[in-house]
Design a protein around this motif. Structure first.
Motif, PDB file in Angstrom:
ATOM      1  N   GLY A  74     -19.343  -1.705 -12.154  1.00 23.10           N
ATOM      2  CA  GLY A  74     -18.174  -0.983 -11.657  1.00 23.10           C
ATOM      3  C   GLY A  74     -17.761  -1.468 -10.278  1.00 23.10           C
ATOM      4  N   ILE A  75     -18.745  -1.635  -9.389  1.00 28.09           N
ATOM      5  CA  ILE A  75     -18.469  -2.135  -8.040  1.00 28.09           C
ATOM      6  C   ILE A  75     -17.938  -3.559  -8.103  1.00 28.09           C
ATOM      7  CG2 ILE A  75     -19.516  -2.786  -5.833  1.00 28.09           C
ATOM      8  CD1 ILE A  75     -21.468  -0.437  -6.240  1.00 28.09           C
ATOM      9  N   ALA A  76     -18.561  -4.393  -8.959  1.00 25.87           N
ATOM     10  CA  ALA A  76     -18.144  -5.796  -9.083  1.00 25.87           C
ATOM     11  C   ALA A  76     -16.701  -5.903  -9.571  1.00 25.87           C
ATOM     12  CB  ALA A  76     -19.077  -6.536 -10.033  1.00 25.87           C
ATOM     13  N   LEU A  77     -16.334  -5.079 -10.532  1.00 29.09           N
ATOM     14  CA  LEU A  77     -14.960  -5.114 -11.054  1.00 29.09           C
ATOM     15  C   LEU A  77     -13.954  -4.713  -9.976  1.00 29.09           C
ATOM     16  CD1 LEU A  77     -15.511  -3.652 -14.634  1.00 29.09           C
ATOM     17  CD2 LEU A  77     -14.658  -5.945 -14.088  1.00 29.09           C
ATOM     18  N   LEU A  78     -14.339  -3.769  -9.127  1.00 28.27           N
ATOM     19  CA  LEU A  78     -13.459  -3.356  -8.041  1.00 28.27           C
ATOM     20  C   LEU A  78     -13.302  -4.472  -7.004  1.00 28.27           C
ATOM     21  CD1 LEU A  78     -14.593   0.347  -7.420  1.00 28.27           C
ATOM     22  CD2 LEU A  78     -12.413  -0.421  -8.379  1.00 28.27           C
ATOM     23  N   LEU A  79     -14.397  -5.185  -6.749  1.00 27.30           N
ATOM     24  CA  LEU A  79     -14.385  -6.207  -5.702  1.00 27.30           C
ATOM     25  C   LEU A  79     -13.748  -7.522  -6.141  1.00 27.30           C
ATOM     26  CD1 LEU A  79     -17.924  -5.693  -4.091  1.00 27.30           C
ATOM     27  CD2 LEU A  79     -15.709  -4.984  -3.181  1.00 27.30           C
ATOM     28  N   ILE A  80     -13.996  -7.921  -7.402  1.00 31.24           N
ATOM     29  CA  ILE A  80     -13.504  -9.248  -7.827  1.00 31.24           C
ATOM     30  C   ILE A  80     -12.503  -9.168  -8.980  1.00 31.24           C
ATOM     31  CG2 ILE A  80     -15.625 -10.386  -7.056  1.00 31.24           C
ATOM     32  CD1 ILE A  80     -16.406 -10.651 -10.020  1.00 31.24           C
ATOM     33  N   GLY A  81     -11.989  -7.973  -9.220  1.00 36.14           N
ATOM     34  CA  GLY A  81     -10.958  -7.847 -10.251  1.00 36.14           C
ATOM     35  C   GLY A  81      -9.781  -8.771  -9.983  1.00 36.14           C
ATOM     36  N   TRP A  82      -9.430  -8.923  -8.704  1.00 39.23           N
ATOM     37  CA  TRP A  82      -8.317  -9.809  -8.322  1.00 39.23           C
ATOM     38  C   TRP A  82      -8.605 -11.254  -8.716  1.00 39.23           C
ATOM     39  CZ3 TRP A  82      -9.236 -13.936  -5.131  1.00 39.23           C
ATOM     40  CH2 TRP A  82     -10.450 -13.933  -4.426  1.00 39.23           C
ATOM     41  N   LEU A  83      -9.885 -11.680  -8.581  1.00 45.72           N
ATOM     42  CA  LEU A  83     -10.263 -13.051  -8.924  1.00 45.72           C
ATOM     43  C   LEU A  83     -10.152 -13.280 -10.433  1.00 45.72           C
ATOM     44  CD1 LEU A  83     -11.419 -15.830  -8.182  1.00 45.72           C
ATOM     45  CD2 LEU A  83     -13.714 -14.819  -8.348  1.00 45.72           C
ATOM     46  N   ILE A  84     -10.583 -12.303 -11.219  1.00 49.61           N
ATOM     47  CA  ILE A  84     -10.487 -12.407 -12.674  1.00 49.61           C
ATOM     48  C   ILE A  84      -9.022 -12.544 -13.091  1.00 49.61           C
ATOM     49  CG2 ILE A  84     -10.832 -11.146 -14.841  1.00 49.61           C
ATOM     50  CD1 ILE A  84     -13.376  -9.962 -13.618  1.00 49.61           C
ATOM     51  N   LEU A  85      -8.153 -11.763 -12.460  1.00 50.75           N
ATOM     52  CA  LEU A  85      -6.726 -11.834 -12.771  1.00 50.75           C
ATOM     53  C   LEU A  85      -6.125 -13.170 -12.344  1.00 50.75           C
ATOM     54  CD1 LEU A  85      -5.585  -8.220 -11.785  1.00 50.75           C
ATOM     55  CD2 LEU A  85      -5.882  -9.152 -14.090  1.00 50.75           C
ATOM     56  N   ALA A 100     -12.272 -26.627 -18.099  1.00 54.25           N
ATOM     57  CA  ALA A 100     -13.481 -27.401 -17.811  1.00 54.25           C
ATOM     58  C   ALA A 100     -14.075 -26.985 -16.467  1.00 54.25           C
ATOM     59  CB  ALA A 100     -13.166 -28.895 -17.815  1.00 54.25           C
ATOM     60  N   VAL A 101     -13.208 -26.752 -15.491  1.00 51.83           N
ATOM     61  CA  VAL A 101     -13.673 -26.310 -14.167  1.00 51.83           C
ATOM     62  C   VAL A 101     -14.304 -24.921 -14.272  1.00 51.83           C
ATOM     63  CG1 VAL A 101     -12.952 -25.620 -11.853  1.00 51.83           C
ATOM     64  CG2 VAL A 101     -12.018 -27.702 -12.879  1.00 51.83           C
ATOM     65  N   VAL A 102     -13.659 -24.041 -15.027  1.00 49.41           N
ATOM     66  CA  VAL A 102     -14.177 -22.678 -15.207  1.00 49.41           C
ATOM     67  C   VAL A 102     -15.559 -22.719 -15.849  1.00 49.41           C
ATOM     68  CG1 VAL A 102     -13.855 -20.539 -16.521  1.00 49.41           C
ATOM     69  CG2 VAL A 102     -11.927 -21.551 -15.291  1.00 49.41           C
ATOM     70  N   ARG A 103     -15.727 -23.584 -16.846  1.00 46.82           N
ATOM     71  CA  ARG A 103     -17.032 -23.716 -17.503  1.00 46.82           C
ATOM     72  C   ARG A 103     -18.066 -24.326 -16.567  1.00 46.82           C
ATOM     73  NH1 ARG A 103     -17.846 -22.760 -22.679  1.00 46.82           N
ATOM     74  NH2 ARG A 103     -16.073 -22.388 -24.065  1.00 46.82           N
ATOM     75  N   LYS A 104     -17.663 -25.365 -15.840  1.00 48.73           N
ATOM     76  CA  LYS A 104     -18.599 -26.050 -14.941  1.00 48.73           C
ATOM     77  C   LYS A 104     -19.110 -25.113 -13.864  1.00 48.73           C
ATOM     78  CE  LYS A 104     -19.204 -30.318 -12.308  1.00 48.73           C
ATOM     79  NZ  LYS A 104     -18.574 -31.580 -11.829  1.00 48.73           N
ATOM     80  N   LEU A 105     -18.249 -24.205 -13.401  1.00 45.15           N
ATOM     81  CA  LEU A 105     -18.636 -23.241 -12.378  1.00 45.15           C
ATOM     82  C   LEU A 105     -19.356 -22.033 -12.966  1.00 45.15           C
ATOM     83  CD1 LEU A 105     -15.426 -23.259 -10.122  1.00 45.15           C
ATOM     84  CD2 LEU A 105     -17.620 -24.399  -9.681  1.00 45.15           C
ATOM     85  N   SER A 106     -19.474 -22.014 -14.308  1.00 44.50           N
ATOM     86  CA  SER A 106     -20.157 -20.919 -15.021  1.00 44.50           C
ATOM     87  C   SER A 106     -19.518 -19.566 -14.739  1.00 44.50           C
ATOM     88  CB  SER A 106     -21.646 -20.885 -14.645  1.00 44.50           C
ATOM     89  OG  SER A 106     -22.306 -22.065 -15.035  1.00 44.50           O
ATOM     90  N   ILE A 107     -18.173 -19.549 -14.656  1.00 40.48           N
ATOM     91  CA  ILE A 107     -17.478 -18.274 -14.425  1.00 40.48           C
ATOM     92  C   ILE A 107     -16.678 -17.842 -15.655  1.00 40.48           C
ATOM     93  CG2 ILE A 107     -17.383 -18.473 -11.918  1.00 40.48           C
ATOM     94  CD1 ILE A 107     -14.558 -19.542 -12.152  1.00 40.48           C
ATOM     95  N   ASP A 108     -16.840 -18.572 -16.771  1.00 41.63           N
ATOM     96  CA  ASP A 108     -16.129 -18.182 -17.986  1.00 41.63           C
ATOM     97  C   ASP A 108     -16.639 -16.853 -18.537  1.00 41.63           C
ATOM     98  OD1 ASP A 108     -18.391 -19.942 -18.358  1.00 41.63           O
ATOM     99  OD2 ASP A 108     -18.001 -19.881 -20.511  1.00 41.63           O
ATOM    100  N   GLU A 109     -17.829 -16.422 -18.059  1.00 41.84           N
ATOM    101  CA  GLU A 109     -18.410 -15.170 -18.530  1.00 41.84           C
ATOM    102  C   GLU A 109     -18.004 -13.961 -17.681  1.00 41.84           C
ATOM    103  OE1 GLU A 109     -20.047 -15.648 -21.202  1.00 41.84           O
ATOM    104  OE2 GLU A 109     -20.749 -17.720 -21.144  1.00 41.84           O
ATOM    105  N   LEU A 110     -17.281 -14.168 -16.590  1.00 41.35           N
ATOM    106  CA  LEU A 110     -16.948 -13.067 -15.676  1.00 41.35           C
ATOM    107  C   LEU A 110     -16.316 -11.848 -16.355  1.00 41.35           C
ATOM    108  CD1 LEU A 110     -15.625 -14.514 -12.283  1.00 41.35           C
ATOM    109  CD2 LEU A 110     -17.715 -13.202 -12.718  1.00 41.35           C
ATOM    110  N   PRO A 111     -15.383 -12.041 -17.328  1.00 35.40           N
ATOM    111  CA  PRO A 111     -14.784 -10.861 -17.965  1.00 35.40           C
ATOM    112  C   PRO A 111     -15.790  -9.972 -18.690  1.00 35.40           C
ATOM    113  CG  PRO A 111     -13.425 -12.799 -18.354  1.00 35.40           C
ATOM    114  CD  PRO A 111     -14.702 -13.288 -17.753  1.00 35.40           C
ATOM    115  N   GLN A 112     -17.000 -10.495 -18.923  1.00 40.67           N
ATOM    116  CA  GLN A 112     -18.015  -9.680 -19.596  1.00 40.67           C
ATOM    117  C   GLN A 112     -18.524  -8.548 -18.708  1.00 40.67           C
ATOM    118  OE1 GLN A 112     -20.937 -12.400 -21.423  1.00 40.67           O
ATOM    119  NE2 GLN A 112     -19.185 -13.708 -21.915  1.00 40.67           N
ATOM    120  N   LEU A 113     -18.109  -8.553 -17.440  1.00 40.60           N
ATOM    121  CA  LEU A 113     -18.389  -7.390 -16.596  1.00 40.60           C
ATOM    122  C   LEU A 113     -17.809  -6.133 -17.238  1.00 40.60           C
ATOM    123  CD1 LEU A 113     -17.627  -8.861 -13.054  1.00 40.60           C
ATOM    124  CD2 LEU A 113     -19.858  -8.033 -13.859  1.00 40.60           C
ATOM    125  N   ILE A 114     -16.699  -6.299 -17.949  1.00 35.58           N
ATOM    126  CA  ILE A 114     -16.082  -5.169 -18.654  1.00 35.58           C
ATOM    127  C   ILE A 114     -16.996  -4.701 -19.779  1.00 35.58           C
ATOM    128  CG2 ILE A 114     -14.088  -4.436 -20.033  1.00 35.58           C
ATOM    129  CD1 ILE A 114     -12.445  -6.577 -18.508  1.00 35.58           C
TER     130      ILE A 114
END
Length: 207
Positions: free
Chosen positions: A16-27, A86-100
């Motif tokens: 919940g805290i993470a979604l509040l803090l980095i929701g803008w980044l996910i968008l 490819a950049v998103v995968r390389k940085l391993s951030i493709d999983e970020l939406p799984q915070l939901i």
């Protein structure tokens, strides 16, 4: 106590805290992917079995287009992945939406990675123990080889995690995950390129 109460409590609060803090980044990432994917969308939803093999929809960033060949079949993954993807995968951030998914209770931060529903008939009884806990965004197998492991090795590590689940184990996985992300260790930009699908592998083993 940790396994049955505090693990879920921590997952709920931290996600919940993470979604509040980095929701803008996910968008922001979603916006870039929306244009890079040529109208294919920024998010990818797929059914996966979770705890007790209950099916849920996992949320990931969509890193590939939906481009097809002359026969209407999707092009190979390596031809559809975008530069942004490819950049998103390389940085391993493709999983970020799984915070939901974690916030909803479909997943945990740490646990066996959720695999495909069609794999369910191909697990041994012991391997089915991986479904007695919530699947995770990262797991013991992911920090101990990830794409360099065989299917048998991955599933052994998943069961090991279930049998040794504790706060200490989860902290160890979190720390190793952070180190691996920083080092870009065991990252495979094109998924499934080496391993193949579990059902195909085990079907071939039976022949």
């Amino acid at each position: 106590m940790y396994k049955h109460f505090f693990k879920r409590f921590f997952d709920l609060i931290i996600s919940g805290i993470a979604l509040l803090l980095i929701g803008w980044l996910i968008l922001l990432i979603a916006l870039f992917l929306h244009f890079a994917n040529k109208g294919a969308g920024a998010f990818f939803l797929q059914e996966r079995p979770g705890k007790d093999e209950k099916i849920f929809k996992i949320i990931k960033f969509k890193t590939m287009t939906d481009e097809k060949d002359a026969e209407g079949k999707l092009l190979p993954d390596k031809d559809r992945i975008t530069k942004v993807g490819a950049v998103v995968r390389k940085l391993s951030i493709d999983e970020l939406p799984q915070l939901i998914n974690v916030f909803k209770g479909d997943m945990a931060f740490i646990g066996p990675r959720p695999l495909l529903p069609e794999y369910l008939p191909w697990y041994t009884e012991r391997e089915r123990l991986r479904h007695t806990v919530r699947p995770g965004m990262s797991g013991w197998a992911q920090v101990n080889g990830r794409n360099s492991l065989s299917w048998d090795e991955k599933l052994v590590l998943d069961v090991y995690y279930v049998e040794h689940l504790s706060l200490g184990m989860d902290i160890k996985v979190i720390l190793k995950t952070i180190v691996n992300v920083i080092r870009h260790k065991d990252v495979n930009v094109i998924p499934g390129l080496r391993l193949g699908k579990l059902d195909d592998v085990r079907r071939n083993q039976q022949q």
